[in-house]
Design a protein around this motif. Structure first.
Motif, PDB file in Angstrom:
ATOM      1  N   HIS A   1      37.643  38.645  37.908  1.00 24.64           N
ATOM      2  CA  HIS A   1      38.652  37.585  37.777  1.00 24.64           C
ATOM      3  C   HIS A   1      38.185  36.251  38.371  1.00 24.64           C
ATOM      4  O   HIS A   1      38.330  35.189  37.779  1.00 24.64           O
ATOM      5  CB  HIS A   1      39.943  38.041  38.467  1.00 24.64           C
ATOM      6  N   MET A   2      37.567  36.322  39.545  1.00 28.67           N
ATOM      7  CA  MET A   2      37.145  35.093  40.231  1.00 28.67           C
ATOM      8  C   MET A   2      35.972  34.433  39.518  1.00 28.67           C
ATOM      9  O   MET A   2      35.844  33.216  39.533  1.00 28.67           O
ATOM     10  CB  MET A   2      36.763  35.396  41.668  1.00 28.67           C
TER      11      MET A   2
ATOM     12  N   LEU B   1      33.601  29.696  36.555  1.00 30.10           N
ATOM     13  CA  LEU B   1      32.921  29.131  35.391  1.00 30.10           C
ATOM     14  C   LEU B   1      33.860  28.327  34.490  1.00 30.10           C
ATOM     15  O   LEU B   1      33.436  27.794  33.459  1.00 30.10           O
ATOM     16  CB  LEU B   1      32.251  30.252  34.582  1.00 30.10           C
ATOM     17  N   ALA B   2      35.145  28.231  34.897  1.00 27.97           N
ATOM     18  CA  ALA B   2      36.171  27.626  34.035  1.00 27.97           C
ATOM     19  C   ALA B   2      35.860  26.231  33.476  1.00 27.97           C
ATOM     20  O   ALA B   2      36.266  25.927  32.355  1.00 27.97           O
ATOM     21  CB  ALA B   2      37.526  27.622  34.743  1.00 27.97           C
TER      22      ALA B   2
ATOM     23  N   LEU C   1      37.255  27.675  45.290  1.00 22.88           N
ATOM     24  CA  LEU C   1      38.215  28.506  44.572  1.00 22.88           C
ATOM     25  C   LEU C   1      39.458  28.620  45.438  1.00 22.88           C
ATOM     26  O   LEU C   1      39.407  29.181  46.531  1.00 22.88           O
ATOM     27  CB  LEU C   1      37.598  29.878  44.322  1.00 22.88           C
ATOM     28  N   VAL C   2      40.557  28.051  44.958  1.00 23.61           N
ATOM     29  CA  VAL C   2      41.696  27.924  45.850  1.00 23.61           C
ATOM     30  C   VAL C   2      42.983  28.266  45.096  1.00 23.61           C
ATOM     31  O   VAL C   2      43.350  27.613  44.125  1.00 23.61           O
ATOM     32  CB  VAL C   2      41.680  26.514  46.492  1.00 23.61           C
ATOM     33  N   SER C   3      43.639  29.365  45.548  1.00 18.03           N
ATOM     34  CA  SER C   3      44.843  29.835  44.852  1.00 18.03           C
ATOM     35  C   SER C   3      45.784  30.493  45.845  1.00 18.03           C
ATOM     36  O   SER C   3      45.605  30.380  47.049  1.00 18.03           O
ATOM     37  CB  SER C   3      44.435  30.839  43.771  1.00 18.03           C
ATOM     38  N   GLY C   4      46.788  31.207  45.325  1.00 15.85           N
ATOM     39  CA  GLY C   4      47.749  31.873  46.203  1.00 15.85           C
ATOM     40  C   GLY C   4      47.146  33.056  46.946  1.00 15.85           C
ATOM     41  O   GLY C   4      47.579  33.414  48.030  1.00 15.85           O
TER      42      GLY C   4
ATOM     43  N   ALA D   1      38.497  25.127  41.327  1.00 18.57           N
ATOM     44  CA  ALA D   1      39.198  26.037  40.421  1.00 18.57           C
ATOM     45  C   ALA D   1      40.269  26.827  41.148  1.00 18.57           C
ATOM     46  O   ALA D   1      40.347  26.792  42.378  1.00 18.57           O
ATOM     47  CB  ALA D   1      38.188  26.990  39.782  1.00 18.57           C
ATOM     48  N   GLY D   2      41.097  27.533  40.401  1.00 14.85           N
ATOM     49  CA  GLY D   2      42.207  28.294  40.984  1.00 14.85           C
ATOM     50  C   GLY D   2      43.494  27.479  40.876  1.00 14.85           C
ATOM     51  O   GLY D   2      43.457  26.275  40.622  1.00 14.85           O
ATOM     52  N   GLY D   3      44.614  28.145  41.095  1.00 12.63           N
ATOM     53  CA  GLY D   3      45.916  27.513  40.886  1.00 12.63           C
ATOM     54  C   GLY D   3      46.117  26.213  41.655  1.00 12.63           C
ATOM     55  O   GLY D   3      46.709  25.264  41.140  1.00 12.63           O
ATOM     56  N   VAL D   4      45.614  26.136  42.899  1.00 10.33           N
ATOM     57  CA  VAL D   4      45.836  24.938  43.712  1.00 10.33           C
ATOM     58  C   VAL D   4      45.023  23.743  43.185  1.00 10.33           C
ATOM     59  O   VAL D   4      45.311  22.594  43.504  1.00 10.33           O
ATOM     60  CB  VAL D   4      45.530  25.225  45.204  1.00 10.33           C
TER      61      VAL D   4
END
Lengths: 354, 161
Positions: free
Chosen positions: A127-128, A133-134, A150-153, A283-286
């Motif tokens: 997943h990460m 690579l997004a 990579l920064v998310s919940g 990348a990631g939600g934040v």
């Protein structure tokens, strides 16, 4: 095994399924074999945030039940939209971990069954890795090596990317993730789920200078993060305030946002400096946070660091990134594991071991 | 005739009750508490957001010999696993769940026996999964001082979890 004909006009069609947490997402990516670029042909996301809102978070088994119901009709509709039959697909990519076991299994079982029924190879994707690579989905991937924040919940980490499948975690949170800090602070402020976007919305009307919140780990000589103490500082501020007025809520939201963003920006630039790397991916939600995007771009410009931000819609969980990562594996002729299964605790460093 | 106490012990009363004046005191108390734990023990952590449940759990895990520098919050992952000295430790957060069925499905019972020591935040989401041998730790803020926490160790569910 997928046979590649690297000539003009030949391409691979990859169907991807992502069901590791909140969203059930599917996408079809068409990758050109001549240059490794491509485009998303069709995609669909069924968010379960509305279903989860009453619980203030993601509920794993509800999540897997929802995934189970959502998946088959979504894939059928997707194939219709792309005007493709199963026989037109070259590979099926699926998120195999990390995530919630129940949710992962729905995607993995579906992908394996479909692959077997239609004779299509199935590629497990971390997943990460999808997030890392997004930026390549709609643009060009920066030249290796690059650093990804990579920064998310659920995660806050700095990863050095040396190539497809070559990832080194060089910094990570010691306790709470940045997105979690937003979510928990939002709970303390009595805001709706999901809390991150809500903090961001209120912050736009607030005065960030009103509350002086700590910037955890900023002066530590490493690339790790810690956001648990910031949450506690928010709680103290709320308790001291007694009844929160609307103005105070906005000011506190702005102060929280700037404290978190400050730390993320400084540590990311520090990572680039330390690793002698000039490209930074967020990348990631934040990464959808506008304040973070603005401040990063501003501060990086003076340091000759180029910041790469995926399209906003590819910052949060999506299947396009899973399809793209799988295509990159095919195109680079890197073969994944033959014997694999859903792995809720799959570590990024273990990607090429199994 | 065997000796019997005149009044049966009140199991709902805290075994230990203490005022902790700083995070350092919370950590010291947690370390002391950790030395009473053995594999197979389950600890239910009670308290509001910010009461110090995670600080307490991390201190317990360190005292149990967990060497990891990063002990990420289990809120998102539900369960974080660690290797301790002569035991394994599962740090859980049930906040995002709604009941025992869901927890059973993710294999929570496996962690409630040796070699595991199980620390559970927000246990109230599925009280039916915890038996009478569960140790309960309740942390609460106090009104007169932001830094101070009140800790209670109980053998039954605290009255106001």
């Amino acid at each position: 095994m997928i046979r590649l004909f690297r000539e003009e006009g030949s391409s691979l069609f990859v169907l991807a399924i992502e069901s590791s947490c909140d969203e059930t997402a599917v996408a079809i990516y068409q990758g050109e074999l001549i240059n490794g670029r491509g485009r998303i042909v069709a995609e669909r996301v069924a968010s379960q945030i509305a279903t989860h809102a009453p619980f203030g978070g993601v509920v794993p088994e509800i999540a897997s039940r929802e995934h189970l119901a959502a998946l088959p009709p979504m894939v059928d509709a997707l194939l219709g939209e792309a005007d493709l039959a199963w026989q037109g697909l070259d590979a099926i990519a699926v998120t195999a971990g990390p995530g919630l076991m129940g949710a992962l299994l729905v995607g993995v079982s579906y992908a394996k069954a479909a692959g077997m029924a239609h004779g299509i190879p199935v590629i497990p994707v971390h997943h990460m890795e999808g997030h890392l690579l997004a930026p390549g989905i709609t643009g060009d991937l920066p030249a290796f090596p690059f650093i990804t924040l990579l920064v998310s919940g659920g995660h806050t980490m700095l990863v050095r990317v040396d190539g497809i499948g070559q990832y080194h975690v060089i910094g990570q949170t010691l306790d709470d993730a940045a997105g979690e800090c937003f979510d928990k602070s939002a709970r303390l402020l009595g805001l709706a789920y999901p809390g991150g976007p809500e903090i961001s919305r209120l912050a736009a009307f607030g005065d960030a200078a009103r509350f002086d919140l700590p910037r955890p780990m900023l002066n530590k000589d490493n690339l790790n993060f810690s956001f648990s103490g910031l949450k506690t500082a928010v709680m103290y501020t709320v308790r001291n305030a007694g009844n929160l007025t609307k103005d105070m809520r906005c000011d506190l939201a702005a102060s929280i946002e700037i404290a978190v963003v400050d730390v993320l920006v400084k540590k990311s630039l520090c990572a680039c400096h330390q690793e002698n790397v000039t490209h930074l991916v967020v990348a990631g939600g934040v990464a959808a946070n506008r304040h973070l995007r603005r401040q990063l771009e501003g501060e990086a410009a003076g340091r000759e660091i180029t910041v790469h931000l995926p399209d906003l819609r590819y910052c949060t969980d999506n299947a396009a990134m899973i399809a793209y990562a799988a295509f990159q594996y095919c195109w680079s002729d890197i073969h994944g594991p033959v014997d694999w299964d859903a792995n809720p605790r799959w570590r990024l460093v273990d990607i090429n071991k199994s | 005739m065997r000796w019997l106490p005149e009044v049966p012990p009140d199991r709902t009363r805290p075994v230990t009750e203490k005022r902790l004046h700083s995070e350092a005191e919370t950590v010291a108390f947690a370390e002391e508490f950790a030395h009473t734990l053995k594999p197979g023990d389950v600890v239910a952590m009670h308290g509001d957001l910010g009461a110090g449940k995670s600080v307490f759990c991390r201190a317990v895990m360190r005292a149990l010999g967990v060497k990891d520098e990063a002990m990420p919050s289990p809120t998102f992952a539900i369960i974080q696993e660690y290797e301790g000295k002569d035991c394994r430790v599962a740090h859980m957060d049930w906040y995002r769940l709604t009941g025992g069925d869901e927890l059973d499905a993710i294999g929570v019972r496996d962690y409630m026996q040796p070699p595991w020591i199980c620390l559970i935040e927000w246990p109230g989401r599925a009280p039916e999964l915890l038996d009478a041998s569960t140790r309960h730790v309740k942390l609460a803020c106090v009104d007169d001082d932001l830094e101070v926490r009140r800790v209670e160790v109980l053998t039954t569910w605290p009255k106001q979890a």
